[in-house]
Enzyme design. Sequence first.
Site, PDB file in Angstrom:
ATOM      1  N   ASP A  75       0.814  -1.213   0.000  1.00  0.00           N
ATOM      2  CA  ASP A  75       0.000   0.000   0.000  1.00  0.00           C
ATOM      3  C   ASP A  75       0.852   1.269   0.000  1.00  0.00           C
ATOM      4  O   ASP A  75       2.071   1.228   0.178  1.00  0.00           O
ATOM      5  CB  ASP A  75      -0.965  -0.009   1.195  1.00  0.00           C
ATOM      6  CG  ASP A  75      -0.282  -0.374   2.526  1.00  0.00           C
ATOM      7  OD1 ASP A  75       0.965  -0.377   2.573  1.00  0.00           O
ATOM      8  OD2 ASP A  75      -0.988  -0.660   3.492  1.00  0.00           O
ATOM      9  N   ASN A 144      -7.729  -2.821  14.256  1.00  0.00           N
ATOM     10  CA  ASN A 144      -9.102  -3.161  13.858  1.00  0.00           C
ATOM     11  C   ASN A 144      -9.138  -4.369  12.923  1.00  0.00           C
ATOM     12  O   ASN A 144     -10.160  -4.661  12.312  1.00  0.00           O
ATOM     13  CB  ASN A 144      -9.773  -1.957  13.192  1.00  0.00           C
ATOM     14  CG  ASN A 144      -9.013  -1.493  11.948  1.00  0.00           C
ATOM     15  OD1 ASN A 144      -8.043  -2.130  11.536  1.00  0.00           O
ATOM     16  ND2 ASN A 144      -9.446  -0.385  11.367  1.00  0.00           N
ATOM     17  N   HIS A 146      -7.248  -4.660  10.129  1.00  0.00           N
ATOM     18  CA  HIS A 146      -6.968  -4.390   8.717  1.00  0.00           C
ATOM     19  C   HIS A 146      -5.661  -5.034   8.275  1.00  0.00           C
ATOM     20  O   HIS A 146      -4.744  -5.229   9.056  1.00  0.00           O
ATOM     21  CB  HIS A 146      -7.017  -2.891   8.394  1.00  0.00           C
ATOM     22  CG  HIS A 146      -5.850  -2.070   8.835  1.00  0.00           C
ATOM     23  ND1 HIS A 146      -5.983  -0.848   9.447  1.00  0.00           N
ATOM     24  CD2 HIS A 146      -4.510  -2.261   8.717  1.00  0.00           C
ATOM     25  CE1 HIS A 146      -4.793  -0.346   9.694  1.00  0.00           C
ATOM     26  NE2 HIS A 146      -3.880  -1.176   9.264  1.00  0.00           N
ATOM     27  N   GLU A 151      -9.633  -1.817   5.287  1.00  0.00           N
ATOM     28  CA  GLU A 151     -10.284  -1.546   6.565  1.00  0.00           C
ATOM     29  C   GLU A 151     -11.555  -2.384   6.719  1.00  0.00           C
ATOM     30  O   GLU A 151     -12.067  -2.899   5.713  1.00  0.00           O
ATOM     31  CB  GLU A 151     -10.663  -0.060   6.637  1.00  0.00           C
ATOM     32  CG  GLU A 151      -9.488   0.907   6.478  1.00  0.00           C
ATOM     33  CD  GLU A 151      -8.619   1.013   7.737  1.00  0.00           C
ATOM     34  OE1 GLU A 151      -8.629   0.086   8.577  1.00  0.00           O
ATOM     35  OE2 GLU A 151      -7.922   2.020   7.876  1.00  0.00           O
TER      36      GLU A 151
END
Length: 262
Positions: A75, A144, A146, A151
Amino acid sequence: MKSEEVIDMKLYIEKDYEQMSKLAAKLIADKVHSKENCVLGLATGSTPIGTYKELIKQYQAGTLSFAKVKTVNLDEYYGLEPEHEQSYAYFMRDNLFNHIDLPQDAFRLPSGTAKNIEEECKDYEKHIEALGGVDLQLLGIGHNGHIGFNEPAASFALYTHQTYLDERTIEANTRFFASKDEVPTQAITMGIGTIMKAGEIILLASGKDKADIIQRLLEGDTVNPMLPASILKLHPHVHVIVDEAAASLLKSCCKSSTCHLH
Ligand code: GLP
């Protein structure tokens, strides 16, 4: 899927960050040695820095060469030039590429500043395909759940795409920027489908603050896009390497044949 079935995701509980990093580097080096022209999928964040240090050590000791390796990264922040100190392109040069013999044209990250992001995403997928796919993908994990910048969402994204960052991710990544306002709110990331096509995957987690998500990932009973990393339960060749702190909330770790605690 019950936690017992998680045995397919090979779990290694290492004593500390250093041991976790050493094992991850060993698996990566084994892959580079065993597969000529191997394609590595790389990750950013604090977690893989120790792994990269170990790989640099092996290169400096003359036991590992990246001369024939190609790499692609997960990313990049949207809007950051590769020269920006907080861009992932800068991170990769600073933490790995500048210290090894990987050729200048052998790595690629998604461009966060391409004029046409949609085209860039399509081209990134084509690039990975032209390389023959990723042989070994390294992953960290967000608080979380990810992976990359995928996400929690209503569904799993298949391909490389532009995405908004979760509020929790922005908060977690503020530590790298002068203030929260400077953290980009969007990124370009490989999709979950892109990640799942890798031949082999290593997921790393270190520290107490990752214990909750590791417990939910390994002992939760569903594959759910609200916990993006849970898709890895459907991949046939995943190594989850955690340190004792990140494993501290696990109840069934002894079910793993590689568990070092019991
Ligand atoms: C970042 C990256 C992820 C990384 C994760 C965890 O936002 N996009 O690829 O795995 O968050 O980062 P850290 O290793 O610093 O906890």
